[in-house]
Design an enzyme around this catalytic site. Sequence first.
Site, PDB file in Angstrom:
ATOM      1  N   GLY A 184       0.835  -1.197   0.000  1.00 36.59           N
ATOM      2  CA  GLY A 184       0.000   0.000   0.000  1.00 36.59           C
ATOM      3  C   GLY A 184       0.867   1.244   0.000  1.00 36.59           C
ATOM      4  N   SER A 185       0.770   2.095  -0.997  1.00 40.48           N
ATOM      5  CA  SER A 185       1.707   3.189  -1.128  1.00 40.48           C
ATOM      6  C   SER A 185       1.253   4.140  -2.229  1.00 40.48           C
ATOM      7  CB  SER A 185       3.097   2.624  -1.444  1.00 40.48           C
ATOM      8  OG  SER A 185       2.990   1.554  -2.352  1.00 40.48           O
ATOM      9  N   ARG A 186       2.208   4.934  -2.756  1.00 46.58           N
ATOM     10  CA  ARG A 186       1.843   5.958  -3.725  1.00 46.58           C
ATOM     11  C   ARG A 186       2.984   6.169  -4.715  1.00 46.58           C
ATOM     12  NH1 ARG A 186       0.559  11.878  -1.455  1.00 46.58           N
ATOM     13  NH2 ARG A 186       1.953  12.906  -2.925  1.00 46.58           N
TER      14      ARG A 186
END
Length: 216
Positions: A184-186
Amino acid sequence: MKLHKESKGTITVATLLFIIIAGLSIYFLKFWAILLLIPVLVIYGLVFWFFRVPERHILDTEENIIAPVDGKVVMIKEVDEDEFLKEKAIQISIFMSPLNVHICRFPVSGKVVYKKYHPGRYLVAWHEKSSTENERTTVVVEGFNHHKVVFRQIAGYVARRIVFYCNEGDEAKAGHEFGFIKFGSRMDVFLPLNTEITCKIGDKTTGGIDVIAKLK
């Protein structure tokens, strides 16, 4: 289902934990163990799902900016890119949930001219300051018409491991893998101000396939 090479350690630990939990549950809970094992099995299955590697037909392109990850466009705005460009740029941010494919792909074809790892904080990935304060990597590719495109892997509150395989001088091919982020990240992409933006906030992106902008 093909699994990513970064899955080995995580799946080994998850398998050992599942075996231990299953064994203890059956020994102590007998018939009622099923009530615990069903949600544990679902979580175990999600670990495999997270590391899946989908087959995608990647097309060669020069001027197109390709979505670097699967996710959701959460930001499109003019910003000051202070690390490399030292000038204003258009920032496109794509947020990845734990259910998305987490392979990171080059958004543009060209030559890798810069890369750097930055230790940092673990703000939630959709926080605006995560782009400059969180653990992150920055990569720059010089591509079409000598435009320099900056893109940044950003660790989030859950994501605690960023992997990137490219080095300065490497050839970059839009849509092809250069790294991976766990869980989960960007991804932020910084583009010249005259770039034609073809996505909008809220769009769901398919990494390596969708065109999010076009260089001029």
